[in-house]
Design a protein around this motif. Sequence first.
Motif, PDB file in Angstrom:
ATOM      1  N   ASP A  83       0.820  -1.213   0.000  1.00  0.00           N
ATOM      2  CA  ASP A  83       0.000   0.000   0.000  1.00  0.00           C
ATOM      3  C   ASP A  83       0.849   1.257   0.000  1.00  0.00           C
ATOM      4  OD1 ASP A  83      -2.381  -1.465   0.000  1.00  0.00           O
ATOM      5  OD2 ASP A  83      -2.451  -1.536   2.190  1.00  0.00           O
ATOM      6  N   GLU A  84       1.881   1.275   0.830  1.00  0.00           N
ATOM      7  CA  GLU A  84       2.758   2.444   0.895  1.00  0.00           C
ATOM      8  C   GLU A  84       3.487   2.653  -0.432  1.00  0.00           C
ATOM      9  OE1 GLU A  84       6.707   3.976   3.352  1.00  0.00           O
ATOM     10  OE2 GLU A  84       5.603   2.244   4.073  1.00  0.00           O
ATOM     11  N   ALA A  85       4.040   1.585  -0.988  1.00  0.00           N
ATOM     12  CA  ALA A  85       4.752   1.695  -2.262  1.00  0.00           C
ATOM     13  C   ALA A  85       3.813   2.138  -3.383  1.00  0.00           C
ATOM     14  CB  ALA A  85       5.413   0.360  -2.606  1.00  0.00           C
ATOM     15  N   GLU A  86       2.597   1.607  -3.385  1.00  0.00           N
ATOM     16  CA  GLU A  86       1.620   1.999  -4.399  1.00  0.00           C
ATOM     17  C   GLU A  86       1.340   3.494  -4.334  1.00  0.00           C
ATOM     18  OE1 GLU A  86      -3.093   1.322  -5.279  1.00  0.00           O
ATOM     19  OE2 GLU A  86      -1.876  -0.449  -4.912  1.00  0.00           O
ATOM     20  N   ALA A  87       1.127   4.024  -3.152  1.00  0.00           N
ATOM     21  CA  ALA A  87       0.831   5.450  -2.999  1.00  0.00           C
ATOM     22  C   ALA A  87       1.973   6.309  -3.540  1.00  0.00           C
ATOM     23  CB  ALA A  87       0.561   5.778  -1.538  1.00  0.00           C
ATOM     24  N   VAL A  88       3.212   5.940  -3.217  1.00  0.00           N
ATOM     25  CA  VAL A  88       4.363   6.706  -3.698  1.00  0.00           C
ATOM     26  C   VAL A  88       4.460   6.633  -5.215  1.00  0.00           C
ATOM     27  CG1 VAL A  88       6.897   6.806  -3.702  1.00  0.00           C
ATOM     28  CG2 VAL A  88       5.660   6.488  -1.552  1.00  0.00           C
ATOM     29  N   LEU A  89       4.324   5.447  -5.783  1.00  0.00           N
ATOM     30  CA  LEU A  89       4.466   5.287  -7.232  1.00  0.00           C
ATOM     31  C   LEU A  89       3.368   6.016  -7.998  1.00  0.00           C
ATOM     32  CD1 LEU A  89       5.611   1.609  -7.231  1.00  0.00           C
ATOM     33  CD2 LEU A  89       6.946   3.570  -8.034  1.00  0.00           C
ATOM     34  N   LEU A  90       2.150   5.990  -7.504  1.00  0.00           N
ATOM     35  CA  LEU A  90       1.070   6.720  -8.173  1.00  0.00           C
ATOM     36  C   LEU A  90       1.345   8.219  -8.141  1.00  0.00           C
ATOM     37  CD1 LEU A  90      -2.037   4.689  -6.967  1.00  0.00           C
ATOM     38  CD2 LEU A  90      -0.950   4.645  -9.227  1.00  0.00           C
ATOM     39  N   GLU A  91       1.896   8.708  -7.033  1.00  0.00           N
ATOM     40  CA  GLU A  91       2.253  10.124  -6.941  1.00  0.00           C
ATOM     41  C   GLU A  91       3.362  10.485  -7.923  1.00  0.00           C
ATOM     42  OE1 GLU A  91       4.196  12.953  -3.593  1.00  0.00           O
ATOM     43  OE2 GLU A  91       2.458  11.765  -2.955  1.00  0.00           O
ATOM     44  N   LEU A  92       4.261   9.542  -8.181  1.00  0.00           N
ATOM     45  CA  LEU A  92       5.362   9.778  -9.133  1.00  0.00           C
ATOM     46  C   LEU A  92       4.901   9.716 -10.585  1.00  0.00           C
ATOM     47  CD1 LEU A  92       8.234   7.675  -7.512  1.00  0.00           C
ATOM     48  CD2 LEU A  92       7.991  10.170  -7.537  1.00  0.00           C
ATOM     49  N   GLY A  93       3.690   9.205 -10.837  1.00  0.00           N
ATOM     50  CA  GLY A  93       3.194   9.137 -12.203  1.00  0.00           C
ATOM     51  C   GLY A  93       2.944   7.748 -12.739  1.00  0.00           C
ATOM     52  N   ALA A  94       3.055   6.726 -11.901  1.00  0.00           N
ATOM     53  CA  ALA A  94       2.756   5.366 -12.355  1.00  0.00           C
ATOM     54  C   ALA A  94       1.268   5.248 -12.658  1.00  0.00           C
ATOM     55  CB  ALA A  94       3.145   4.352 -11.279  1.00  0.00           C
ATOM     56  N   GLY A  95       0.939   4.351 -13.562  1.00  0.00           N
ATOM     57  CA  GLY A  95      -0.451   4.057 -13.875  1.00  0.00           C
ATOM     58  C   GLY A  95      -0.904   2.815 -13.123  1.00  0.00           C
ATOM     59  N   LYS A  96      -2.213   2.734 -12.920  1.00  0.00           N
ATOM     60  CA  LYS A  96      -2.798   1.599 -12.205  1.00  0.00           C
ATOM     61  C   LYS A  96      -3.804   0.942 -13.145  1.00  0.00           C
ATOM     62  CE  LYS A  96      -5.118   0.744  -7.801  1.00  0.00           C
ATOM     63  NZ  LYS A  96      -5.568   1.391  -6.558  1.00  0.00           N
ATOM     64  N   PRO A  97      -3.383  -0.111 -13.869  1.00  0.00           N
ATOM     65  CA  PRO A  97      -4.284  -0.741 -14.829  1.00  0.00           C
ATOM     66  C   PRO A  97      -5.481  -1.407 -14.141  1.00  0.00           C
ATOM     67  CG  PRO A  97      -2.192  -1.931 -14.719  1.00  0.00           C
ATOM     68  CD  PRO A  97      -2.081  -0.745 -13.812  1.00  0.00           C
ATOM     69  N   GLU A  98      -6.555  -1.549 -14.888  1.00  0.00           N
ATOM     70  CA  GLU A  98      -7.756  -2.186 -14.345  1.00  0.00           C
ATOM     71  C   GLU A  98      -7.505  -3.657 -14.019  1.00  0.00           C
ATOM     72  OE1 GLU A  98     -11.445  -1.562 -16.383  1.00  0.00           O
ATOM     73  OE2 GLU A  98     -10.812   0.445 -17.002  1.00  0.00           O
ATOM     74  N   TYR A  99      -6.778  -4.352 -14.885  1.00  0.00           N
ATOM     75  CA  TYR A  99      -6.507  -5.776 -14.669  1.00  0.00           C
ATOM     76  C   TYR A  99      -5.274  -5.919 -13.779  1.00  0.00           C
ATOM     77  CZ  TYR A  99      -5.499 -10.691 -15.588  1.00  0.00           C
ATOM     78  OH  TYR A  99      -5.247 -12.030 -15.447  1.00  0.00           O
ATOM     79  N   ARG A 100      -5.485  -6.403 -12.547  1.00  0.00           N
ATOM     80  CA  ARG A 100      -4.399  -6.541 -11.568  1.00  0.00           C
ATOM     81  C   ARG A 100      -4.575  -7.870 -10.844  1.00  0.00           C
ATOM     82  NH1 ARG A 100      -3.951  -1.602  -8.023  1.00  0.00           N
ATOM     83  NH2 ARG A 100      -1.767  -2.104  -8.039  1.00  0.00           N
ATOM     84  N   PRO A 101      -4.045  -8.945 -11.399  1.00  0.00           N
ATOM     85  CA  PRO A 101      -4.335 -10.290 -10.900  1.00  0.00           C
ATOM     86  C   PRO A 101      -3.624 -10.714  -9.619  1.00  0.00           C
ATOM     87  CG  PRO A 101      -2.783 -10.412 -12.694  1.00  0.00           C
ATOM     88  CD  PRO A 101      -3.206  -8.966 -12.580  1.00  0.00           C
ATOM     89  N   GLY A 102      -2.704  -9.961  -9.085  1.00  0.00           N
ATOM     90  CA  GLY A 102      -1.879 -10.424  -7.972  1.00  0.00           C
ATOM     91  C   GLY A 102      -2.506 -10.433  -6.600  1.00  0.00           C
ATOM     92  N   GLY A 103      -3.631  -9.741  -6.424  1.00  0.00           N
ATOM     93  CA  GLY A 103      -4.277  -9.712  -5.115  1.00  0.00           C
ATOM     94  C   GLY A 103      -3.399  -9.082  -4.057  1.00  0.00           C
ATOM     95  N   ASP A 104      -3.274  -9.749  -2.920  1.00  0.00           N
ATOM     96  CA  ASP A 104      -2.476  -9.237  -1.810  1.00  0.00           C
ATOM     97  C   ASP A 104      -1.011  -9.631  -1.893  1.00  0.00           C
ATOM     98  OD1 ASP A 104      -4.695  -8.037  -0.676  1.00  0.00           O
ATOM     99  OD2 ASP A 104      -5.176  -9.777   0.561  1.00  0.00           O
TER     100      ASP A 104
END
Length: 122
Positions: A83-104
């Motif tokens: 969760d923490e890494a996701e928040a930082v990466l989205l702030e840096l400009g990463a995209g979050k695709p709709e298909y995300r099969p990895g779960g937790d």
Amino acid sequence: MALRMRLTAITLDCADPRALAAFYEQATGFAPHPGSDGDFAGLTREDGLFIGFQRVAGYRAPQWPGQDPPQQSHFDFAVEDLDEAEAVLLELGAGKPEYRPGGDRWRVFTDPAGHPFCLCLR
């Protein structure tokens, strides 16, 4: 006898090498390579691993999960907290695709040039 090779570099095609290098520099902490110019930029980790970004005319970003154009390559990064890494990466400009099969266990993102990459729990 197996050939022993040591991975020294990974290079990604993109439209804007400096912008993509800046994204990965902020995300990884790798140091900018002094030989970077307008058509090529690079980052180096302390142990010498090099990530390069090269300009390609007419670059078409990969489409995740589709394969037209195909994903071409992707990175996996280990993190302590997804969760923490996701928040930082989205702030840096990463995209979050709709298909995300990895779960937790792992999560798929795209860098600013469209390359998919994954975050995995350490």
